[in-house]
Design a protein around this motif. Structure first.
Motif, mmCIF file in Angstrom:
data_model
loop_
_atom_site.group_PDB
_atom_site.id
_atom_site.type_symbol
_atom_site.label_atom_id
_atom_site.label_comp_id
_atom_site.label_asym_id
_atom_site.label_seq_id
_atom_site.Cartn_x
_atom_site.Cartn_y
_atom_site.Cartn_z
ATOM 1 N N LEU A 99 0.800 -1.219 0.000
ATOM 2 C CA LEU A 99 0.000 0.000 0.000
ATOM 3 C C LEU A 99 0.835 1.273 0.000
ATOM 4 O O LEU A 99 0.393 2.298 -0.516
ATOM 5 C CB LEU A 99 -0.934 0.015 1.220
ATOM 6 N N LEU A 100 2.026 1.228 0.590
ATOM 7 C CA LEU A 100 2.818 2.451 0.726
ATOM 8 C C LEU A 100 4.276 2.115 0.979
ATOM 9 O O LEU A 100 4.621 0.977 1.299
ATOM 10 C CB LEU A 100 2.271 3.313 1.868
ATOM 11 N N THR A 101 5.123 3.108 0.837
ATOM 12 C CA THR A 101 6.532 2.996 1.204
ATOM 13 C C THR A 101 7.047 4.379 1.571
ATOM 14 O O THR A 101 6.551 5.384 1.049
ATOM 15 C CB THR A 101 7.376 2.397 0.068
ATOM 16 N N THR A 102 8.023 4.432 2.466
ATOM 17 C CA THR A 102 8.512 5.719 2.975
ATOM 18 C C THR A 102 10.013 5.840 2.776
ATOM 19 O O THR A 102 10.771 4.918 3.097
ATOM 20 C CB THR A 102 8.179 5.867 4.477
ATOM 21 N N ALA A 123 9.661 1.495 7.463
ATOM 22 C CA ALA A 123 10.755 1.747 6.522
ATOM 23 C C ALA A 123 12.045 1.067 6.944
ATOM 24 O O ALA A 123 12.887 0.742 6.095
ATOM 25 C CB ALA A 123 10.981 3.251 6.384
ATOM 26 N N ARG A 124 12.210 0.858 8.221
ATOM 27 C CA ARG A 124 13.483 0.341 8.742
ATOM 28 C C ARG A 124 13.447 -1.123 9.168
ATOM 29 O O ARG A 124 14.497 -1.701 9.451
ATOM 30 C CB ARG A 124 13.919 1.195 9.939
ATOM 31 N N THR A 125 12.268 -1.725 9.219
ATOM 32 C CA THR A 125 12.132 -3.039 9.828
ATOM 33 C C THR A 125 11.486 -4.035 8.879
ATOM 34 O O THR A 125 10.465 -3.735 8.264
ATOM 35 C CB THR A 125 11.269 -2.948 11.108
ATOM 36 N N GLY A 126 12.078 -5.207 8.762
ATOM 37 C CA GLY A 126 11.476 -6.269 7.982
ATOM 38 C C GLY A 126 10.392 -6.977 8.783
ATOM 39 O O GLY A 126 10.492 -7.089 10.012
ATOM 40 N N MET A 127 9.359 -7.477 8.086
ATOM 41 C CA MET A 127 8.278 -8.189 8.764
ATOM 42 C C MET A 127 7.491 -8.984 7.733
ATOM 43 O O MET A 127 7.582 -8.713 6.536
ATOM 44 C CB MET A 127 7.357 -7.219 9.513
ATOM 45 N N PRO A 128 6.739 -9.981 8.165
ATOM 46 C CA PRO A 128 5.940 -10.785 7.231
ATOM 47 C C PRO A 128 4.965 -9.918 6.435
ATOM 48 O O PRO A 128 4.496 -8.874 6.910
ATOM 49 C CB PRO A 128 5.186 -11.755 8.145
ATOM 50 N N ARG A 129 4.634 -10.360 5.233
ATOM 51 C CA ARG A 129 3.814 -9.579 4.322
ATOM 52 C C ARG A 129 2.477 -9.181 4.941
ATOM 53 O O ARG A 129 2.083 -8.006 4.882
ATOM 54 C CB ARG A 129 3.580 -10.379 3.045
ATOM 55 N N GLU A 130 1.747 -10.115 5.512
ATOM 56 C CA GLU A 130 0.420 -9.814 6.052
ATOM 57 C C GLU A 130 0.504 -8.826 7.215
ATOM 58 O O GLU A 130 -0.332 -7.940 7.353
ATOM 59 C CB GLU A 130 -0.272 -11.105 6.494
ATOM 60 N N GLU A 131 1.532 -8.962 8.040
ATOM 61 C CA GLU A 131 1.716 -8.028 9.149
ATOM 62 C C GLU A 131 2.019 -6.627 8.626
ATOM 63 O O GLU A 131 1.501 -5.625 9.146
ATOM 64 C CB GLU A 131 2.849 -8.529 10.045
ATOM 65 N N ARG A 132 2.832 -6.554 7.578
ATOM 66 C CA ARG A 132 3.172 -5.259 7.004
ATOM 67 C C ARG A 132 1.936 -4.602 6.382
ATOM 68 O O ARG A 132 1.712 -3.402 6.550
ATOM 69 C CB ARG A 132 4.280 -5.424 5.960
ATOM 70 N N LEU A 133 1.148 -5.365 5.678
ATOM 71 C CA LEU A 133 -0.053 -4.820 5.068
ATOM 72 C C LEU A 133 -1.021 -4.277 6.121
ATOM 73 O O LEU A 133 -1.628 -3.216 5.935
ATOM 74 C CB LEU A 133 -0.752 -5.879 4.214
#
Length: 270
Positions: free
Chosen positions: A32-35, A133-143
């Motif tokens: 949905l977005l990126t920073t 922007a700084r942290t990796g996480m699973p796709r569903e959690e990020r969404l």
């Protein structure tokens, strides 16, 4: 006189390309977005540009000035400027500024507004956008987190400090001078003498270009500049004096007339 809009000399600007490939979208597919995070030790300048996605420019520290649709907008911490896809804009930042650019996928944008507008970016949204922007996480959690950010954004009904820029070449020197030195005290009559035109010519030019008088326009320029000083930590008295007000009470009265609140209330809200 050099224009305040010409802050970067022609010889050091990147050459215009005759043709360019279609710009690649910043937001990865299915998100949905990126920073993007920017830290500036010196004043920054980004020439006129537009994007394939909606963009929100918001400062974490310092002040960002954005020229869009012939208007200068000063963006303070706690707020941002929403710029719809395809809209050309030019960005300036003060030395020491830390600001962010968040891009949104147009197809997934759900809030009602789509025009250029000031937006409230509260502390929770700022922290979450930077965390994403700084942290990796699973796709569903990020969404889910990205959707929360979108849901928490809201238009900023007040504190919209923008300055329309008159384009009449007969008053270009006046406009540039006031933008560069808001505290200047030249009267309308003095400007008419220096420009070798009548006061009526200046009055008509401001009325036609920005639908306000010279005095109203200069007051708007001063208050916009004062907001930047306040955001840098200057006192109300210091900010008022630097933009041309002899007393704190006169500055606060002018500030309230333009912004709709006192300087203290504005800072408390951001």
């Amino acid at each position: 006189m050099t224009s305040v809009l010409d802050l970067v000399p022609e010889e050091v600007r990147p050459p215009a390309r005759v043709s360019a490939p279609r710009p690649r979208r910043a937001v990865p597919d299915s998100f949905l977005l990126t920073t993007g995070l920017f830290e500036q030790d010196v004043a920054g300048y980004w020439p006129p540009d537009s994007h394939e996605e909606h963009e929100l420019i918001w400062p974490e520290r310092g002040v960002v000035t954005i020229l869009v649709d012939g208007r200068l907008s000063t963006v303070l911490p706690g707020s941002g400027l929403w710029i719809s896809r395809g809209v050309v804009h030019e960005t300036h930042s003060v030395p020491g500024a830390a600001f962010r650019t968040t891009f949104f996928t147009p197809e997934a944008w759900t809030p009602a507004w789509n025009a250029t507008a000031p937006v409230k970016v509260n502390a929770a949204v700022r922290q979450l956008l930077v965390h994403l922007a700084r942290t990796g996480m699973p796709r569903e959690e990020r969404l889910r987190a990205q959707q929360v950010c979108i849901d928490m954004l809201e238009p900023l009904a007040s504190h919209d400090i923008t300055v329309p820029i008159p384009r009449d070449p007969r008053i270009r020197e006046l406009v540039d001078s006031v933008l560069q030195n808001p505290a200047g005290e030249h009267s309308l009559e003095q400007w008419a003498y220096m420009l070798n035109v009548s006061t009526r010519t200046i009055t008509r030019a401001f009325s036609a270009d920005v639908a306000m008088s010279f005095a109203q326009w200069r007051r708007l320029v001063r208050i916009r500049a004062a907001c930047g000083l306040l955001a840098e930590g200057k006192s109300v008295t210091t900010a008022g004096r630097r933009v041309g007000y002899g007393t704190t009470s006169a500055f606060v009265a002018a500030f309230r007339k333009v912004v709709g609140c006192t300087p203290g209330e504005l800072l408390a809200d951001v």
